[in-house]
Design a protein around this motif. Structure first.
Motif, PDB file in Angstrom:
ATOM      1  N   SER A 156       0.854  -1.176  -0.089  1.00  0.00           N
ATOM      2  CA  SER A 156       0.127  -0.062  -0.062  1.00  0.00           C
ATOM      3  C   SER A 156       0.875   1.387  -0.030  1.00  0.00           C
ATOM      4  O   SER A 156       2.070   1.208   0.168  1.00  0.00           O
ATOM      5  N   GLY A 157       0.272   2.400  -0.163  1.00  0.00           N
ATOM      6  CA  GLY A 157       0.718   3.620  -0.319  1.00  0.00           C
ATOM      7  C   GLY A 157       0.751   4.255  -1.519  1.00  0.00           C
ATOM      8  O   GLY A 157       0.907   3.394  -2.391  1.00  0.00           O
ATOM      9  N   PRO A 158       0.770   5.562  -1.771  1.00  0.00           N
ATOM     10  CA  PRO A 158       0.968   6.335  -2.888  1.00  0.00           C
ATOM     11  C   PRO A 158       2.149   6.017  -3.743  1.00  0.00           C
ATOM     12  O   PRO A 158       2.360   6.218  -4.990  1.00  0.00           O
ATOM     13  N   VAL A 159       3.186   5.813  -2.764  1.00  0.00           N
ATOM     14  CA  VAL A 159       4.544   5.651  -3.328  1.00  0.00           C
ATOM     15  C   VAL A 159       5.185   4.134  -2.941  1.00  0.00           C
ATOM     16  O   VAL A 159       5.176   4.401  -1.532  1.00  0.00           O
ATOM     17  N   ARG A 160       5.627   3.391  -3.381  1.00  0.00           N
ATOM     18  CA  ARG A 160       5.910   2.083  -3.206  1.00  0.00           C
ATOM     19  C   ARG A 160       7.452   1.991  -3.382  1.00  0.00           C
ATOM     20  O   ARG A 160       7.805   2.315  -4.339  1.00  0.00           O
ATOM     21  N   VAL A 161       8.109   1.710  -2.255  1.00  0.00           N
ATOM     22  CA  VAL A 161       9.542   1.679  -2.276  1.00  0.00           C
ATOM     23  C   VAL A 161      10.195   0.270  -2.249  1.00  0.00           C
ATOM     24  O   VAL A 161       9.988  -0.555  -1.494  1.00  0.00           O
ATOM     25  N   PHE A 162      11.014  -0.085  -3.367  1.00  0.00           N
ATOM     26  CA  PHE A 162      11.428  -1.284  -3.479  1.00  0.00           C
ATOM     27  C   PHE A 162      13.078  -1.052  -3.272  1.00  0.00           C
ATOM     28  O   PHE A 162      13.555  -0.055  -3.664  1.00  0.00           O
ATOM     29  N   GLN A 163      13.809  -2.074  -2.762  1.00  0.00           N
ATOM     30  CA  GLN A 163      15.346  -2.339  -2.699  1.00  0.00           C
ATOM     31  C   GLN A 163      15.572  -3.307  -3.480  1.00  0.00           C
ATOM     32  O   GLN A 163      15.217  -4.711  -3.505  1.00  0.00           O
ATOM     33  N   TRP A 164      16.487  -2.991  -4.557  1.00  0.00           N
ATOM     34  CA  TRP A 164      17.099  -4.190  -5.321  1.00  0.00           C
ATOM     35  C   TRP A 164      18.453  -4.407  -5.124  1.00  0.00           C
ATOM     36  O   TRP A 164      19.313  -3.216  -5.428  1.00  0.00           O
ATOM     37  N   THR A 165      19.050  -5.482  -5.224  1.00  0.00           N
ATOM     38  CA  THR A 165      20.446  -5.774  -5.014  1.00  0.00           C
ATOM     39  C   THR A 165      20.915  -6.454  -6.239  1.00  0.00           C
ATOM     40  O   THR A 165      20.454  -7.177  -6.991  1.00  0.00           O
ATOM     41  N   PRO A 166      22.151  -5.672  -6.972  1.00  0.00           N
ATOM     42  CA  PRO A 166      22.623  -6.184  -8.219  1.00  0.00           C
ATOM     43  C   PRO A 166      23.112  -7.726  -8.175  1.00  0.00           C
ATOM     44  O   PRO A 166      23.541  -8.042  -7.132  1.00  0.00           O
ATOM     45  N   PRO A 167      23.182  -8.380  -9.322  1.00  0.00           N
ATOM     46  CA  PRO A 167      23.815  -9.763  -9.332  1.00  0.00           C
ATOM     47  C   PRO A 167      25.192  -9.689  -9.106  1.00  0.00           C
ATOM     48  O   PRO A 167      25.994  -8.726  -9.049  1.00  0.00           O
ATOM     49  N   GLU A 168      25.715 -10.720  -8.333  1.00  0.00           N
ATOM     50  CA  GLU A 168      27.258 -10.910  -8.483  1.00  0.00           C
ATOM     51  C   GLU A 168      27.909 -11.141  -9.601  1.00  0.00           C
ATOM     52  O   GLU A 168      28.523 -12.202  -9.572  1.00  0.00           O
ATOM     53  N   VAL A 169      28.052 -10.278 -10.359  1.00  0.00           N
ATOM     54  CA  VAL A 169      29.057 -10.430 -11.570  1.00  0.00           C
ATOM     55  C   VAL A 169      29.750  -9.155 -11.375  1.00  0.00           C
ATOM     56  O   VAL A 169      29.634  -8.136 -10.837  1.00  0.00           O
ATOM     57  N   ARG A 170      30.801  -9.107 -12.544  1.00  0.00           N
ATOM     58  CA  ARG A 170      31.754  -8.053 -12.606  1.00  0.00           C
ATOM     59  C   ARG A 170      31.845  -7.514 -14.082  1.00  0.00           C
ATOM     60  O   ARG A 170      32.381  -6.474 -14.295  1.00  0.00           O
ATOM     61  N   TYR A 171      31.155  -8.234 -14.728  1.00  0.00           N
ATOM     62  CA  TYR A 171      31.134  -7.717 -16.565  1.00  0.00           C
ATOM     63  C   TYR A 171      29.938  -6.856 -16.441  1.00  0.00           C
ATOM     64  O   TYR A 171      29.009  -6.900 -15.771  1.00  0.00           O
ATOM     65  N   PRO A 172      30.034  -5.940 -17.591  1.00  0.00           N
ATOM     66  CA  PRO A 172      29.184  -5.103 -18.084  1.00  0.00           C
ATOM     67  C   PRO A 172      27.782  -5.758 -18.250  1.00  0.00           C
ATOM     68  O   PRO A 172      27.846  -6.652 -18.932  1.00  0.00           O
ATOM     69  N   LEU A 173      26.824  -5.394 -17.635  1.00  0.00           N
ATOM     70  CA  LEU A 173      25.157  -5.952 -18.163  1.00  0.00           C
ATOM     71  C   LEU A 173      24.085  -4.831 -17.752  1.00  0.00           C
ATOM     72  O   LEU A 173      24.357  -4.049 -17.319  1.00  0.00           O
ATOM     73  N   ALA A 174      23.120  -5.080 -18.487  1.00  0.00           N
ATOM     74  CA  ALA A 174      21.752  -4.359 -18.113  1.00  0.00           C
ATOM     75  C   ALA A 174      20.908  -5.032 -17.558  1.00  0.00           C
ATOM     76  O   ALA A 174      20.948  -6.322 -17.826  1.00  0.00           O
ATOM     77  N   ALA A 175      20.288  -4.506 -16.530  1.00  0.00           N
ATOM     78  CA  ALA A 175      19.225  -5.287 -15.625  1.00  0.00           C
ATOM     79  C   ALA A 175      18.097  -4.558 -15.976  1.00  0.00           C
ATOM     80  O   ALA A 175      17.895  -3.549 -16.324  1.00  0.00           O
ATOM     81  N   ILE A 176      16.938  -5.517 -16.273  1.00  0.00           N
ATOM     82  CA  ILE A 176      15.849  -5.103 -16.719  1.00  0.00           C
ATOM     83  C   ILE A 176      14.970  -5.515 -15.360  1.00  0.00           C
ATOM     84  O   ILE A 176      14.752  -6.449 -15.005  1.00  0.00           O
ATOM     85  N   LEU A 177      14.213  -4.281 -14.808  1.00  0.00           N
ATOM     86  CA  LEU A 177      13.212  -4.428 -13.881  1.00  0.00           C
ATOM     87  C   LEU A 177      11.722  -4.003 -14.261  1.00  0.00           C
ATOM     88  O   LEU A 177      11.566  -3.021 -15.019  1.00  0.00           O
ATOM     89  N   VAL A 178      11.137  -4.745 -13.830  1.00  0.00           N
ATOM     90  CA  VAL A 178       9.452  -4.442 -14.136  1.00  0.00           C
ATOM     91  C   VAL A 178       8.532  -4.403 -13.090  1.00  0.00           C
ATOM     92  O   VAL A 178       8.911  -5.227 -12.054  1.00  0.00           O
ATOM     93  N   PHE A 179       7.506  -3.661 -13.090  1.00  0.00           N
ATOM     94  CA  PHE A 179       6.714  -3.416 -11.971  1.00  0.00           C
ATOM     95  C   PHE A 179       5.171  -3.368 -12.656  1.00  0.00           C
ATOM     96  O   PHE A 179       5.036  -2.819 -13.650  1.00  0.00           O
ATOM     97  N   TRP A 180       4.258  -3.857 -11.800  1.00  0.00           N
ATOM     98  CA  TRP A 180       2.947  -3.940 -12.109  1.00  0.00           C
ATOM     99  C   TRP A 180       1.996  -3.874 -11.067  1.00  0.00           C
ATOM    100  O   TRP A 180       2.453  -4.641  -9.915  1.00  0.00           O
ATOM    101  N   GLU A 181       0.802  -3.646 -11.299  1.00  0.00           N
ATOM    102  CA  GLU A 181      -0.161  -3.696 -10.265  1.00  0.00           C
ATOM    103  C   GLU A 181      -0.750  -5.028 -10.047  1.00  0.00           C
ATOM    104  O   GLU A 181      -1.468  -5.419 -11.227  1.00  0.00           O
ATOM    105  N   GLU A 182      -0.698  -5.816  -9.160  1.00  0.00           N
ATOM    106  CA  GLU A 182      -1.015  -7.058  -8.989  1.00  0.00           C
ATOM    107  C   GLU A 182      -2.695  -7.188  -8.775  1.00  0.00           C
ATOM    108  O   GLU A 182      -3.280  -6.490  -8.156  1.00  0.00           O
ATOM    109  N   GLY A 183      -3.359  -8.271  -9.598  1.00  0.00           N
ATOM    110  CA  GLY A 183      -4.610  -8.457  -9.654  1.00  0.00           C
ATOM    111  C   GLY A 183      -5.502  -7.834 -10.401  1.00  0.00           C
ATOM    112  O   GLY A 183      -6.876  -7.986 -10.370  1.00  0.00           O
TER     113      GLY A 183
END
Length: 448
Positions: free
Chosen positions: A69-96
């Motif tokens: 709940s809340g008008p602003v939802r706060v997420f904490q994301w931890t990167p993968p344990e790699v050392r080479y360059p990479l793009a991370a794709i994150l997606v968010f949606w309203e459940e239900g």
């Protein structure tokens, strides 16, 4: 005036239609330097009254995948344990939420830190430019060697090296050894899936057109939504309790998997999609080439090679394939007999084997197969010596094998490593040889 008033009243009395809007997302920091930044804070702004918001990522992990709940939802994301360059794709949606899903997609560049060794003129000042960022200057030693710490963003294939020594300036480009990646993430925005059908959403780096992807589906029929790249209609099969979809790129090794349960209820008869809409599955011809050697004790050893063709059968989601393989085996013996001379013996065989290959373990681009086969083995035995007339003879034998094969996909081409146990006796009245034993081969497989 009366007409305008009536029109206004009509508009006010129309039912309100809920329009799905993708959440607004803000990431801090907007990019990550691997080995330095330990996490990303993501603020997801949603309309008042919105339900729980769920998150998924192509790599890394969320401390909380759902915020209620809340008008602003706060997420904490931890990167993968790699050392080479990479793009991370994150997606968010309203459940239900029912109806057409609206998914917010965020791309977080993951920068790799490394040190580039540069050879230039002794004493030169070296600056490296990568994607408009500059690193250095670092002064080359008296041998012309310099090591420059750099940060490499994903997708960059080379770096610009600027070296200055007095009035002498050089400008050149050097390649960067960066693994090729086009990450994917696949989600079911409605989970559990309605018995009447739902959606699959695929997001990623680069194209997510249906023609660029290969889907392996269990428990449902899946068809791409025209004009909406990365969006598929999902129709659960009548008796399905869950649906699983694996998404792979046709030109790269990246893949993603999504799984969801199905709401229990009366089964719904779902018409089969047309051929043009049918989800692609793993089936078709492939060609492989193997080369290595075998050992069965004594002189029963030598090089081996095989050329084969396989066809992925439309069962078990293409995990089982039928194969036909033509091989080559060679063994030779050279013996010196005191008082007579040297004896040369050579056996050459060309086994023709029918076999089956089954995928027993799949992890991203790596697949472990089990193989077993049986067939005929025509062979030729040639003998020559310094002390008696030579001769040659030909016979037909049998060969059987059992092997474990590892494959790593690079798009349509896979690198192969195989360990093989074979039984291939070659017997005549003047020959007792074994063209099987233990074998090890390297090779490639091409899937058009």
């Amino acid at each position: 005036m009366r007409a305008v008033l009536l029109l206004s009243l009509a508009v006010l009395t129309l039912p309100r239609v809920a329009v799905a809007v993708a959440p607004e997302v803000r990431a801090e920091p907007a990019r990550v330097v691997l080995g330095r930044d330990v996490g990303v804070r993501l603020e997801v702004r949603v309309p008042a009254g919105a339900g729980p918001v769920r998150a998924a990522a192509s790599s890394g992990s969320f401390a909380q995948p759902v915020v209620e709940s809340g008008p602003v939802r706060v997420f904490q994301w931890t990167p993968p344990e790699v050392r080479y360059p990479l793009a991370a794709i994150l997606v968010f949606w309203e459940e239900g939420r029912s109806g057409t899903p609206e998914v917010a997609v965020v791309r977080v560049p993951l920068l790799g830190r490394t040190t580039l060794p540069i050879t230039t003129d002794p004493g030169a000042e070296v600056v490296i430019e990568i994607a408009e960022a500059q690193f250095g200057p670092v002064k080359a030693d008296r041998r012309g060697k310099a090591k420059v710490p750099v940060e490499v963003p994903p997708g960059v294939k080379d770096a610009r090296v600027l070296a200055t020594r007095g009035a002498l300036k050089t400008d050149r480009r050097v390649p960067l050894e960066v693994p090729p990646h086009k990450p994917l993430v696949a989600v079911f925005p409605q989970e559990p899936l309605p018995r009447s059908g739902g959606w699959l959403v695929v997001a990623g780096e680069g194209s997510v057109e249906a023609s660029a992807l290969q889907l392996t589906v269990e428990g449902a029929r899946v068809a791409p939504e025209p004009g909406a790249p990365g969006r598929y209609r999902v129709s659960p099969l009548q008796d399905a309790e869950s649906v699983s979809v694996e998404v792979k790129r046709r030109d790269a090794a990246d893949s993603a998997r999504a799984q969801a349960s199905v709401i229990p209820g009366e089964p719904v008869e779902v018409p089969a999609p047309t051929v043009a809409q049918a989800a692609p599955v793993r089936r078709g011809l492939a060609v492989h080439l193997l080369a290595g050697g075998f050992f069965a004790g004594g002189a029963n050893r030598g090089p081996s090679a095989a050329l084969g063709v396989s066809y992925a059968l439309p069962v078990w989601n293409g995990r089982l394939a039928a194969e036909l393989e033509v091989g080559l085996r060679r063994a030779a013996l050279e013996a010196r007999i005191e008082g007579y001379g040297t004896l040369h013996s050579r056996v050459l065989a060309g086994p023709v084997l029918a076999s089956a290959r089954m995928a027993v373990l799949e992890r991203s681009a790596f697949t472990l197969y089990g193989r077993t086969g049986l067939g005929v083995m025509p062979f030729q035995h040639v003998v020559s010596s310094d002390f008696q007339p030579g001769f040659d003879e030909s016979r037909l034998g049998l060969m059987a094998f059992l092997s474990a094969q590892g494959a790593y996909r690079f798009g349509r081409v896979s690198g192969l490593v195989e360990l093989r146990a074979e039984y291939g006796p070659a017997h005549t009245s003047r020959l007792d040889a074994q063209l099987g034993g233990v074998g090890a081969t390297l090779g490639v497989r091409y899937e058009p």
